[in-house]
Structure formats: structure tokens, C-alpha cells
Write a protein that holds these residues in place. Sequence first.
Motif, PDB file in Angstrom:
ATOM      1  N   LEU A  40       0.824  -1.207   0.000  1.00  0.00           N
ATOM      2  CA  LEU A  40       0.000   0.000   0.000  1.00  0.00           C
ATOM      3  C   LEU A  40       0.858   1.256   0.000  1.00  0.00           C
ATOM      4  N   ASP A  43       3.491   1.185  -3.421  1.00  0.00           N
ATOM      5  CA  ASP A  43       2.905   1.247  -4.756  1.00  0.00           C
ATOM      6  C   ASP A  43       1.690   2.168  -4.872  1.00  0.00           C
ATOM      7  N   CYS A  44       1.067   2.500  -3.748  1.00  0.00           N
ATOM      8  CA  CYS A  44      -0.140   3.321  -3.830  1.00  0.00           C
ATOM      9  C   CYS A  44       0.072   4.722  -3.269  1.00  0.00           C
ATOM     10  N   ASN A  47       2.741   6.702  -5.048  1.00  0.00           N
ATOM     11  CA  ASN A  47       2.510   6.846  -6.479  1.00  0.00           C
ATOM     12  C   ASN A  47       1.544   8.025  -6.695  1.00  0.00           C
ATOM     13  N   VAL A  50      -1.816   7.195  -8.558  1.00  0.00           N
ATOM     14  CA  VAL A  50      -2.836   6.481  -7.788  1.00  0.00           C
ATOM     15  C   VAL A  50      -3.492   7.441  -6.797  1.00  0.00           C
ATOM     16  N   GLY A 177      -6.369   2.177 -11.649  1.00  0.00           N
ATOM     17  CA  GLY A 177      -5.579   1.883 -10.457  1.00  0.00           C
ATOM     18  C   GLY A 177      -4.942   0.512 -10.519  1.00  0.00           C
ATOM     19  N   VAL A 181      -0.181  -0.278 -11.001  1.00  0.00           N
ATOM     20  CA  VAL A 181       0.660  -0.897  -9.973  1.00  0.00           C
ATOM     21  C   VAL A 181       1.092  -2.295 -10.409  1.00  0.00           C
ATOM     22  N   SER A 185       0.262  -5.690  -6.086  1.00  0.00           N
ATOM     23  CA  SER A 185      -0.335  -4.546  -5.392  1.00  0.00           C
ATOM     24  C   SER A 185      -1.737  -4.203  -5.875  1.00  0.00           C
ATOM     25  N   SER A 189      -4.221  -1.432  -4.212  1.00  0.00           N
ATOM     26  CA  SER A 189      -4.671  -0.220  -4.914  1.00  0.00           C
ATOM     27  C   SER A 189      -6.191  -0.162  -4.968  1.00  0.00           C
ATOM     28  N   GLN A 190      -6.839  -1.303  -5.156  1.00  0.00           N
ATOM     29  CA  GLN A 190      -8.294  -1.300  -5.199  1.00  0.00           C
ATOM     30  C   GLN A 190      -8.884  -0.925  -3.848  1.00  0.00           C
ATOM     31  N   LEU A 193      -8.279   2.857  -3.393  1.00  0.00           N
ATOM     32  CA  LEU A 193      -9.192   3.655  -4.213  1.00  0.00           C
ATOM     33  C   LEU A 193     -10.612   3.522  -3.705  1.00  0.00           C
TER      34      LEU A 193
END
Length: 193
Positions: A40, A43-44, A47, A50, A177, A181, A185, A189-190, A193
Motif C-alpha cells: 500500500l 505502490d499506492c 505513487n 494512484v 488503479g 501498480v 499490489s 490499490s483497489q 481507491l
Amino acid sequence: AGFPPVDTKRELPTSSTEEKEEGKKTDAKEEPKESLINLLVKDCLKNPYVVGLAFTYFFIYIVRQGVTSWFVFYLLQVKGVADAGSAALRVSGLELGGLFGSLVAGRISDMLISRSKGTGGNVGKRVQVMIGYTVGIAAMLMAFAATPASLGWLQWVTVFMIGFFLYGPQMMIGLCGAELVRPDSVGASQGFL
């Protein structure tokens, strides 16, 4: 379609005991999976794309909740619609418009991606569709505010179009999203988001 496989499976030998032992040794050498928190953060949260999608989703969702929760009251109190049943009927097109809008958004983004012939990223093409849809949301909200209560059918059509333009970006944000990634990930990301 010629896309590479999403995940390749390793076949472990099963013919003899020695080969099974070698397979176990190679499995033990695999790196441990990263924790969900690391995925998380790395990558999220780090980023900017994202994070930008998350802000976009936040505002899309505010508009969606405002429409579903407050349009009936707006029609009754501001526009002077006679009763709650009439107001609810005029707002009933939102979900139907959303169904068609998300299908058309996916189709348009797929068409743009196939026409680009590998130039540019898929996410960029999807973001172009989302930008067009958000302009459509603003235009339909202004049209709804300008439509008089005497034109109930036109109010229904504008609510249908608001749903059309709202649900396209809502659906596409999750897809973008996932594409931004690493495969490990996507779940993080889901959830973010």
C-alpha cells in the motif's frame, strides 16, 4: 489477442522423490511476499497517479451521493415539484444511465487503446475518457439546475445523463488503479481507491 500471460505457473517435477526434494528446495529459496501495508505504501501512497485517482474518485463519489441523497429534496423544495413520488420518478433514471455510461466508457477507452497501436499508455487513454465524462457531469448538473419543474421528462433525461457521466469514471478509476501498480499490489490499490 496475443497478450502475455498474467501469471505463469511453475511446474514441479513429480516423477521421482529426488526431483520432489529439489522442487521443495527451490520453493524454499523464493522471496517472502511483501505485506499489504508495504504494498500500500510503496505502490499506492507513494505513487502520485494512484493518489490523483483516489482524489478523483472521492469527488466523483461526492457528486454521486449528492445526487442519490438530495435530488428528490432539491426537486421538492427548490424546483417546486408537487409530491415526493413525482420527484422520485424524475430521479429514477440515474442508475439506468449509469449502466449505459459505464458500458460506453469502457467501449470508448478500448477503441482509443486499439487505435493508438501501442503508442502511449492504456491508462492515459482511459483518463482521457474520464476527463470527457467529468466535463459531461458538470454540463448535466448545470442543465438539471436550469430545467424548469414543468418539464418532468427533461429532468428525467438530465438525471439519466448525470448517471451516464458519473458511472463511467467511477468504473474506470478502479481499472486504471489496477493497471498502474504491480500485480502484487492490485488488491492494495483497489482497497485504497
